[in-house]
Every structure is written in C-alpha cells, then in structure tokens.
Enzyme design. Structure first.
Site, mmCIF file in Angstrom:
data_model
loop_
_atom_site.group_PDB
_atom_site.id
_atom_site.type_symbol
_atom_site.label_atom_id
_atom_site.label_comp_id
_atom_site.label_asym_id
_atom_site.label_seq_id
_atom_site.Cartn_x
_atom_site.Cartn_y
_atom_site.Cartn_z
ATOM 1 N N HIS A 101 -17.527 -3.010 -3.446
ATOM 2 C CA HIS A 101 -17.023 -3.057 -2.064
ATOM 3 C C HIS A 101 -18.063 -3.748 -1.179
ATOM 4 O O HIS A 101 -19.275 -3.550 -1.361
ATOM 5 C CB HIS A 101 -16.741 -1.637 -1.568
ATOM 6 C CG HIS A 101 -15.929 -1.621 -0.309
ATOM 7 N ND1 HIS A 101 -16.487 -1.913 0.919
ATOM 8 C CD2 HIS A 101 -14.616 -1.401 -0.086
ATOM 9 C CE1 HIS A 101 -15.539 -1.847 1.844
ATOM 10 N NE2 HIS A 101 -14.394 -1.546 1.259
ATOM 11 N N GLU A 150 -10.758 -8.439 -0.311
ATOM 12 C CA GLU A 150 -10.998 -7.815 0.988
ATOM 13 C C GLU A 150 -11.897 -8.717 1.834
ATOM 14 O O GLU A 150 -13.134 -8.600 1.754
ATOM 15 C CB GLU A 150 -11.686 -6.458 0.797
ATOM 16 C CG GLU A 150 -10.828 -5.448 0.075
ATOM 17 C CD GLU A 150 -11.142 -4.034 0.531
ATOM 18 O OE1 GLU A 150 -10.216 -3.320 0.889
ATOM 19 O OE2 GLU A 150 -12.329 -3.670 0.559
ATOM 20 N N GLY A 156 -11.479 -2.961 8.739
ATOM 21 C CA GLY A 156 -11.697 -2.057 9.870
ATOM 22 C C GLY A 156 -11.636 -2.709 11.241
ATOM 23 O O GLY A 156 -12.045 -2.122 12.232
ATOM 24 N N SER A 186 -7.506 -3.788 6.984
ATOM 25 C CA SER A 186 -6.672 -3.435 8.138
ATOM 26 C C SER A 186 -5.182 -3.366 7.815
ATOM 27 O O SER A 186 -4.349 -3.734 8.651
ATOM 28 C CB SER A 186 -6.915 -4.405 9.303
ATOM 29 O OG SER A 186 -8.252 -4.333 9.740
ATOM 30 N N GLY A 207 -8.169 1.516 3.876
ATOM 31 C CA GLY A 207 -9.253 2.344 4.405
ATOM 32 C C GLY A 207 -8.748 3.225 5.532
ATOM 33 O O GLY A 207 -8.174 4.298 5.312
HETATM 34 P P1 PGA Z 1 -9.602 -0.839 6.329
HETATM 35 O O1 PGA Z 1 -10.604 -0.724 5.079
HETATM 36 O O2 PGA Z 1 -8.225 -0.597 5.814
HETATM 37 O O3 PGA Z 1 -10.066 0.186 7.291
HETATM 38 O O4 PGA Z 1 -9.732 -2.237 6.859
HETATM 39 C C1 PGA Z 1 -10.290 -1.303 3.852
HETATM 40 C C2 PGA Z 1 -11.441 -1.175 2.892
HETATM 41 O O5 PGA Z 1 -12.592 -1.385 3.292
HETATM 42 O O6 PGA Z 1 -11.247 -0.841 1.704
#
Ligand code: PGA
Length: 225
Positions: A101, A150, A156, A186, A207
């Site tokens: 990640h 990602e 986020g 997101s 997330g």
């Molecule tokens: P997010 O995070 O959905 O809050 O953007 C995704 C992740 O980091 O796995």
C-alpha cells in the site's frame, strides 16, 4: 467475480470492530448481495488491524465468500524478529493479505524488494496477496492474486480517477493469467456504479467508505444485477 475489499487502516477499537461486523453481517443476511456471494459472483474481504482478526473471523464463518484479510505482513520468515507479524502466523486466520500500500511505502520506506519478499512469504504460506500499485512505476509481482491500482492522489481525497484512465492503466499492466485488477481511491456508493459497468475493473479496495458497514454494503449492493 467482483471483489469488495475493506481496508480499515489504523481505525477502530475492538468494540467498534465487532459492532461493525455484527451490523454488517445482519444487514448482509437480508441483502440481495447474499445470493451473489452464494453464487460465487462476489467476494468480500474485510481487512481490520491485526489485533481484531480473530474476533472478526468468528463472525464471518457462516457467510460464503466473506473473508478476513490482513493489511500487511512481515517480509521475514518466522524467527527472532520482535514485533513482526509473519505469514505463517496469519495462516489459518486470513486468506488474503494486502501488500505494498502506498501508505506503507511512504510511512515505512517499503520498496520493491521488500514488497516482493512479502509476496514470497505469503505464497509459501498459501495466502493470497492483494498487491497495491500506485501506477506504472511499480512492478507487479507474478504471484499477486489481485492487483489493486490506487493512484496516490485519489486516496482519501474524494478525487477518484475516472474509469477510462483506470482501464488505460490496466492495459499497461501486463497482468498474468488469473490476476484480477481492482481499483482503489475514494470509492463511494455514489460513484462506484460507473466502475462496475466496466468489465475490466473487477472490484474495489475501499478505505474511508468501508468504515461504515452500511456504506460499504451499499457499494456491494450496487453491483447486484
Ligand atoms: P480511500 O482509501 O477509499 O479512503 O481513498 C483507499 C485505500 O487507501 O485503500
């Protein structure tokens, strides 16, 4: 198969985690998503912090294709490595493990070599790696079961990448046969539909929206045909 992976990151207490799972499984029992799980069309993987894994696993036993995963694993084989969580210690508790990640790359200086060692440890212990990539600069391990694209700017921030760009990235990935490609960044119940319409995108790593059991289930339900 569509994959729905909840990445709780470093959120929740044990009480909140158990409450989440109770609410989620209760809602799932009366959701059309249950049929898709039974029909082997959906896989749900909940990745809590390590200390909650055992308790949550006890709550998932009766639901098909609902798994507990881990958010990381040690690059080391079992032995004298204080504080490490090895793949062998996760064996029997989880089926899937996230590696690479971007937050671990940034917070813990994880590089390609470390990530490849983690994937190797998982493979030796018959656990399925969910490898995150930030983009074309990251090497995809041949042993990764799922590849989660990602883009860092999308995590986020509410600025999710559009479907065409995600599919473009997939084309550049040269995936191995059997590797599934999912998107993360997101994802919300409001915007997940457009990704689900593309057969190229086989699910989500979620997330923020996975922290609420009903919001996460809404994403899954959107995929029910
Ligand atoms: P997010 O995070 O959905 O809050 O953007 C995704 C992740 O980091 O796995």
């Amino acid at each position: 198969m569509k994959y729905f992976i909840a990445n709780w990151k470093a959120h929740k207490t044990i009480f909140q985690a158990v409450d989440w799972m109770q609410q989620f499984t209760k809602a799932l029992y009366s959701s059309p998503a249950l049929e898709a799980l039974k029909a082997n069309e959906f896989t749900i993987i909940i990745c809590p912090p390590f200390p909650f894994i055992s308790d949550l696993k006890n709550n998932t036993l009766k639901i098909p294709n609902l798994f507990i995963g881990a958010q990381d694993v040690s690059m080391f084989h079992e032995g004298s490595h204080t504080g490490e969580v090895t793949a062998s210690s996760l064996n029997g508790l989880v089926e899937y493990v996230i590696v690479g990640h971007s937050e671990r790359r940034a917070d813990c200086n994880e590089d390609e070599l470390i990530i490849a060692s983690k994937v190797e440890q998982l493979q030796q212990n018959k656990l399925k790696p969910i490898q995150c990539i930030r983009g074309g600069q990251d090497t995809i391990c041949a042993l990764a079961a799922l590849v989660a694209f990602e883009p860092v700017d999308a995590i986020g921030t509410g600025k999710n990448m559009n479907v065409a760009q995600v599919v473009e990235m997939k084309k550049k990935c040269a995936l191995q046969p059997g590797q599934s490609f999912i998107y993360g960044g997101s994802v919300t119940p409001e915007d997940c539909r457009e990704y689900l319409e593309s057969p190229e995108i086989e699910g989500f790593l979620v997330g923020t929206a996975s922290l609420d059991p009903h919001e996460f289930l809404n994403i899954i339900q959107t995929a029910v045909r």
